[in-house]
Write a protein that holds these residues in place. Sequence first.
Motif, mmCIF file in Angstrom:
data_model
loop_
_atom_site.group_PDB
_atom_site.id
_atom_site.type_symbol
_atom_site.label_atom_id
_atom_site.label_comp_id
_atom_site.label_asym_id
_atom_site.label_seq_id
_atom_site.Cartn_x
_atom_site.Cartn_y
_atom_site.Cartn_z
ATOM 1 N N UNK A 65 -3.761 5.423 15.627
ATOM 2 C CA UNK A 65 -2.518 4.650 15.489
ATOM 3 C C UNK A 65 -2.255 4.207 14.055
ATOM 4 N N UNK A 66 -3.302 3.787 13.344
ATOM 5 C CA UNK A 66 -3.111 3.363 11.959
ATOM 6 C C UNK A 66 -2.696 4.546 11.082
ATOM 7 N N UNK A 67 -3.286 5.732 11.335
ATOM 8 C CA UNK A 67 -2.933 6.916 10.545
ATOM 9 C C UNK A 67 -1.502 7.355 10.821
ATOM 10 N N UNK A 68 -1.042 7.193 12.061
ATOM 11 C CA UNK A 68 0.366 7.491 12.370
ATOM 12 C C UNK A 68 1.273 6.552 11.586
ATOM 13 N N UNK A 69 0.876 5.302 11.520
ATOM 14 C CA UNK A 69 1.642 4.304 10.780
ATOM 15 C C UNK A 69 1.693 4.670 9.301
ATOM 16 N N UNK A 70 0.553 5.095 8.774
ATOM 17 C CA UNK A 70 0.479 5.519 7.376
ATOM 18 C C UNK A 70 1.382 6.726 7.138
ATOM 19 N N UNK A 71 1.327 7.699 8.053
ATOM 20 C CA UNK A 71 2.131 8.911 7.914
ATOM 21 C C UNK A 71 3.618 8.591 7.876
ATOM 22 N N UNK A 72 4.055 7.688 8.727
ATOM 23 C CA UNK A 72 5.471 7.313 8.762
ATOM 24 C C UNK A 72 5.889 6.693 7.429
ATOM 25 N N UNK A 73 5.029 5.854 6.866
ATOM 26 C CA UNK A 73 5.341 5.243 5.573
ATOM 27 C C UNK A 73 5.369 6.289 4.460
ATOM 28 N N UNK A 74 4.445 7.247 4.514
ATOM 29 C CA UNK A 74 4.458 8.343 3.544
ATOM 30 C C UNK A 74 5.765 9.127 3.657
ATOM 31 N N UNK A 85 8.544 8.109 4.520
ATOM 32 C CA UNK A 85 9.660 7.309 4.003
ATOM 33 C C UNK A 85 9.596 7.171 2.493
ATOM 34 N N UNK A 86 8.643 7.886 1.873
ATOM 35 C CA UNK A 86 8.572 7.908 0.417
ATOM 36 C C UNK A 86 7.779 6.772 -0.191
ATOM 37 N N UNK A 87 6.965 6.078 0.627
ATOM 38 C CA UNK A 87 6.207 4.947 0.111
ATOM 39 C C UNK A 87 4.975 5.410 -0.677
ATOM 40 N N UNK A 88 4.720 4.753 -1.775
ATOM 41 C CA UNK A 88 3.523 5.045 -2.577
ATOM 42 C C UNK A 88 2.317 4.383 -1.927
ATOM 43 N N UNK A 89 1.115 4.698 -2.425
ATOM 44 C CA UNK A 89 -0.085 4.050 -1.891
ATOM 45 C C UNK A 89 -0.013 2.535 -2.054
ATOM 46 N N UNK A 90 0.528 2.081 -3.177
ATOM 47 C CA UNK A 90 0.654 0.637 -3.401
ATOM 48 C C UNK A 90 1.630 0.019 -2.406
ATOM 49 N N UNK A 91 2.759 0.719 -2.175
ATOM 50 C CA UNK A 91 3.743 0.227 -1.204
ATOM 51 C C UNK A 91 3.110 0.109 0.179
ATOM 52 N N UNK A 92 2.339 1.140 0.553
ATOM 53 C CA UNK A 92 1.686 1.156 1.868
ATOM 54 C C UNK A 92 0.687 0.005 1.962
ATOM 55 N N UNK A 93 -0.083 -0.185 0.911
ATOM 56 C CA UNK A 93 -1.064 -1.265 0.905
ATOM 57 C C UNK A 93 -0.393 -2.619 1.073
ATOM 58 N N UNK A 94 0.712 -2.824 0.369
ATOM 59 C CA UNK A 94 1.439 -4.091 0.470
ATOM 60 C C UNK A 94 2.020 -4.290 1.869
#
Length: 217
Positions: free
Chosen positions: A156-165, A167-176
């Motif tokens: 589930x967390x990886x799916x969440x990460x994938x969706x943010x990726x 949407x064009x989010x950077x690693x910093x954006x995802x972390x925040x």
Amino acid sequence: MSPIRVFLVDDHAVVRRGMRAFFEMLDDIEVQGEAADGQAALDQLAIAAAAGDLPDVVLMDLLMPRLDGIAATKAIKQRYPGVEVVALTSFSEAERVHVALEAGAAGYLLKDAEADQVGAAVRAAKRGQVHLDPAVARTLTRSLVSPHRTATALTPREREILILVAKGQSNKDIADALMISERTARTHVSNVLSKLGLTSRTQAALWAVREGLVTGP
């Protein structure tokens, strides 16, 4: 902040002049140099590297004499991994964009893209984000690599990460957004790519669109 330094590679002088004229109107982007083919680009980038003055982003035409944009992109990413490449294509060359992404391109634009889209692509690449031209993205999602992998392979967390990726989010954006460390975000992104058999954030974004995890651009 210092302007984003862009290097233009296209065998049509009129295209380079047009892009240069557009960037000259912007305060946050400047043209560092230009080349008429991939080999000339590599030669000039080698000189820039020796002087410690590499550009931030290369806008790369795909079809050129001597050394095409695919081979040039691959060489740039191997030699100068900190330099981002945005592929330039005409719609008829859309099938070639797949190969460009696999070579390491951070995104792509159609040559008839609106001026603000060109600027957006350069800024996104500098931030480590993905910029997909909407028209070509819809075509490419149908032929994306790794067609038999499904989202069930992800936690589930990886799916969440994938969706943010996607949407064009950077690693910093995802972390925040997820209140985790940037290092943890980077690890999650790497795990997602590995599980899906993908090699870039751009491929992951296209995969997520095709699988219905996010809507297309």
